[in-house]
Design a protein around this motif. Structure first.
Motif, short mmCIF file in Angstrom:
data_model
loop_
_atom_site.label_atom_id
_atom_site.label_comp_id
_atom_site.label_asym_id
_atom_site.label_seq_id
_atom_site.Cartn_x
_atom_site.Cartn_y
_atom_site.Cartn_z
N ASP A 1 0.46 -0.85 -0.04
CA ASP A 1 1.40 -0.46 1.25
C ASP A 1 0.69 -1.09 2.55
O ASP A 1 1.00 -0.47 3.68
CB ASP A 1 1.49 1.31 1.46
CG ASP A 1 0.19 1.84 1.29
OD1 ASP A 1 -0.73 1.33 1.40
OD2 ASP A 1 0.28 3.14 1.70
N ALA A 2 0.02 -1.87 2.57
CA ALA A 2 -0.70 -2.48 3.58
C ALA A 2 0.27 -3.01 4.40
O ALA A 2 1.00 -3.84 4.20
CB ALA A 2 -1.85 -3.65 3.31
N ALA A 3 0.11 -2.98 5.88
CA ALA A 3 0.81 -3.23 6.82
C ALA A 3 0.22 -4.77 7.67
O ALA A 3 1.12 -5.48 8.04
CB ALA A 3 1.37 -2.48 7.94
N VAL A 4 -0.74 -4.57 7.54
CA VAL A 4 -1.54 -5.89 8.23
C VAL A 4 -2.70 -6.44 7.26
O VAL A 4 -3.55 -5.83 6.74
CB VAL A 4 -2.55 -5.43 9.44
CG1 VAL A 4 -3.04 -6.69 10.24
CG2 VAL A 4 -1.43 -4.73 10.47
N ALA B 1 3.39 -13.01 0.29
CA ALA B 1 4.24 -13.17 -0.91
C ALA B 1 4.66 -11.50 -1.54
O ALA B 1 5.93 -11.38 -1.73
CB ALA B 1 4.20 -14.20 -1.71
N ALA B 2 3.72 -10.96 -1.80
CA ALA B 2 3.75 -9.80 -2.58
C ALA B 2 4.00 -8.64 -1.80
O ALA B 2 4.49 -7.57 -2.22
CB ALA B 2 2.54 -9.70 -3.36
N LEU B 3 3.58 -8.57 -0.51
CA LEU B 3 3.80 -7.42 0.27
C LEU B 3 4.91 -7.94 1.51
O LEU B 3 4.53 -8.31 2.48
CB LEU B 3 2.51 -7.10 0.89
CG LEU B 3 1.47 -6.54 -0.04
CD1 LEU B 3 0.09 -6.38 0.67
CD2 LEU B 3 1.88 -5.05 -1.05
N ASP B 4 6.06 -7.63 1.28
CA ASP B 4 7.06 -8.14 2.22
C ASP B 4 6.99 -7.44 3.52
O ASP B 4 6.78 -6.17 3.49
CB ASP B 4 8.43 -7.88 1.65
CG ASP B 4 9.11 -8.69 0.61
OD1 ASP B 4 8.46 -9.72 0.15
OD2 ASP B 4 9.87 -8.28 -0.30
N GLY B 5 7.17 -8.20 4.78
CA GLY B 5 7.00 -7.50 5.89
C GLY B 5 5.77 -7.24 6.36
O GLY B 5 5.60 -6.69 7.65
N VAL B 6 4.80 -7.85 5.76
CA VAL B 6 3.38 -7.77 6.50
C VAL B 6 3.01 -8.56 7.57
O VAL B 6 3.47 -9.68 7.70
CB VAL B 6 2.36 -7.68 5.31
CG1 VAL B 6 2.31 -6.66 4.12
CG2 VAL B 6 2.32 -9.17 4.70
N ALA C 1 3.15 -20.28 7.18
CA ALA C 1 4.46 -20.44 7.94
C ALA C 1 5.62 -19.61 7.53
O ALA C 1 6.55 -18.95 8.18
CB ALA C 1 4.88 -21.88 8.32
N PRO C 2 5.81 -19.84 5.97
CA PRO C 2 7.03 -19.14 5.32
C PRO C 2 7.18 -17.47 5.75
O PRO C 2 8.13 -17.03 5.40
CB PRO C 2 7.06 -19.49 4.14
CG PRO C 2 6.18 -20.73 3.94
CD PRO C 2 5.36 -20.60 5.13
N PHE C 3 5.79 -17.04 5.95
CA PHE C 3 5.84 -15.61 6.09
C PHE C 3 5.54 -15.21 7.73
O PHE C 3 5.30 -14.19 7.82
CB PHE C 3 4.58 -15.07 5.56
CG PHE C 3 4.70 -15.51 3.83
CD1 PHE C 3 5.56 -15.04 3.06
CD2 PHE C 3 3.78 -16.46 3.56
CE1 PHE C 3 5.73 -15.51 1.67
CE2 PHE C 3 3.94 -16.85 2.18
CZ PHE C 3 4.75 -16.53 1.45
N GLY C 4 5.84 -16.09 8.52
CA GLY C 4 5.25 -15.79 9.77
C GLY C 4 4.05 -15.55 10.02
O GLY C 4 3.55 -14.81 11.09
N GLY C 5 3.24 -16.03 9.24
CA GLY C 5 1.72 -15.83 9.39
C GLY C 5 1.06 -16.77 10.68
O GLY C 5 1.75 -17.81 10.70
N ARG D 1 -5.86 6.72 4.62
CA ARG D 1 -5.14 5.25 4.93
C ARG D 1 -3.94 5.58 6.10
O ARG D 1 -3.24 6.53 6.17
CB ARG D 1 -4.49 4.91 3.58
CG ARG D 1 -4.20 3.45 3.81
CD ARG D 1 -3.49 2.92 2.47
NE ARG D 1 -4.68 3.16 1.66
CZ ARG D 1 -4.48 2.79 0.13
NH1 ARG D 1 -3.39 2.63 -0.42
NH2 ARG D 1 -5.63 2.87 -0.65
N ALA D 2 -3.93 4.45 7.04
CA ALA D 2 -3.11 4.61 7.84
C ALA D 2 -2.46 3.06 8.10
O ALA D 2 -2.90 2.28 7.35
CB ALA D 2 -3.37 4.96 9.36
N GLY D 3 -1.23 3.07 8.77
CA GLY D 3 -0.80 1.79 9.11
C GLY D 3 0.02 1.12 7.96
O GLY D 3 0.28 0.15 7.84
N ALA D 4 0.63 1.96 7.11
CA ALA D 4 1.42 1.52 6.07
C ALA D 4 2.69 0.91 6.51
O ALA D 4 3.36 1.37 7.60
CB ALA D 4 1.76 2.55 5.02
#
Length: 281
Positions: free
Chosen positions: A104-107, A124-129, A149-153, A274-277
Motif C-alpha cells: 500500500d505504499a504511496a511514495v 506499474a504494480a502500484l497504481d497512483g503512487v 514518464a508513463p507513470f508521471g515519475g 506504517r503511514a502514508g498508504a
C-alpha cells in the motif's frame, strides 16, 4: 566474448533465410544463445541496414539489450541506452519483495536507478503512487525519465539522497537501491559485456563491495516514512555484513533469498506504524 575478425554478411530482411544467417553470425561471435538473440534482433530490426548494424554491434560485444534498445524486466520493456546499466532479471526478486513488504505504499524512491527499471516496475504494480528516481550518471537519468514518464515519475541527477527533493524526507514508503556491490578487485573479473559497456560507477562497490550500501542504509531512516522499507541487492558472501549495515542504521533488517534466481535482498524497515498508504489499498 571473443573478438571476431569478420562477421558473415546478413541478407536483406525480406530475403530467404535471414534467421539462419543471423544465427550463424552470432554463433561465430561466441553468443551462447544465438538462436534466441537472433529472434529478438530480427523482430526489432525495421530495415536490412538496421539488421546488419544490430548484428555487427552484437558481434562486437555490445550487450544485447543495448543493441535492441530495451530490456525485459518484470513483465515490461525497459528502455536501455548505450552506457547505461542493464537491469538484471534476478533483480525482479527485489521488486517482488518490495510489493510484498509494502503493498500500500504511496511514495516510491529508486536510488542508484540506472534505467529506472525498479521504479517503473513498482509504479506499474502500484497504481497512483508518487515515484522518484535518482542516479549520479546523467545518461542513466535521461533513460530513467523515459521509463518513468508513463507513470508521471521524476528522475533526479545527483549523489544518492542529495538528488532528492527535500519534500520527500520522512514520506517514502518503498526505497529501493540496487547499489553497485562488486568489490573493486573483482571488477576486472566481470563478463566483458558489463566490464566494457556499463559505467564503472554502477559496478564498483569499493573494497568489500558495500561502500554505497552503507551510505544508503545510514541515510534511509531520515527519508523513510514510519513502517517504510529499504531494499537493496547484495552478493551472497556480503549478505551478513549488509544486514549489519541496515541494523546499525536503526532499521529492522532481514535477508530474503531466491535460490532460483540466485538473488539476495536485504530488507530493512523503519520502526513505527506504517503511514502514508494510498487510499483504497
Amino acid at each position: 566474448m571473443p573478438a571476431v575478425p569478420s562477421v558473415p554478411p546478413v541478407p536483406p530482411v525480406s530475403s530467404p533465410g535471414p534467421s539462419a544467417a543471423v544465427v550463424s553470425a552470432l554463433r561465430a561471435a561466441g553468443c551462447v544463445f544465438a538462436e534466441d538473440e537472433a529472434e529478438l534482433i530480427l523482430a526489432t530490426a525495421r530495415t536490412a541496414d538496421e539488421l546488419s548494424s544490430m548484428v555487427d554491434r552484437r558481434a562486437a560485444g555490445l550487450p544485447l539489450e543495448h543493441v535492441l534498445g530495451w530490456a525485459e524486466f518484470h513483465g515490461r520493456r525497459i528502455t536501455v541506452a548505450p552506457g547505461v546499466f542493464v537491469p538484471r532479471r534476478r533483480t525482479e526478486f527485489l521488486v517482488d519483495q518490495a510489493l510484498a513488504a509494502a503493498p500500500d505504499a504511496a511514495v516510491i524512491v529508486d536510488l542508484c536507478c540506472g534505467s529506472g527499471a525498479l521504479g517503473a516496475a513498482l509504479a506499474a504494480a502500484l497504481d497512483g503512487v508518487e515515484v522518484h528516481a535518482a542516479d549520479i550518471d546523467p545518461a542513466a537519468v535521461r533513460c530513467a525519465r523515459r521509463n518513468l514518464a508513463p507513470f508521471g515519475g521524476r528522475a533526479h541527477q545527483g549523489d544518492l539522497y542529495d538528488a532528492l527533493p527535500a519534500g520527500l524526507r520522512g514520506r517514502v514508503g518503498v526505497l529501493t537501491a540496487n547499489v553497485p556491490y562488486v568489490p573493486t578487485a573483482e571488477v576486472a573479473l566481470l563478463p566483458a559485456e558489463a566490464r566494457d559497456h556499463e559505467p564503472l560507477v554502477a559496478l564498483d562497490g569499493g573494497a568489500d563491495g558495500l561502500d554505497v550500501l552503507r551510505r544508503v542504509a545510514a541515510g534511509a531512516p531520515d527519508w523513510l516514512a514510519p513502517g517504510g522499507c529499504l531494499l537493496s541487492e547484495t552478493g551472497e558472501h556480503q549478505a551478513p555484513a549488509a544486514v549489519r549495515a541496515f541494523t546499525d542504521a536503526g532499521l529492522t533488517a532481514r535477508l530474503a533469498v531466491s535460490e532460483e534466481r540466485y538473488a539476495h535482498v536485504v530488507v530493512g524497515v523503519r520502526p513505527g506504524p506504517r503511514a502514508g498508504a494510498v487510499p483504497g489499498r
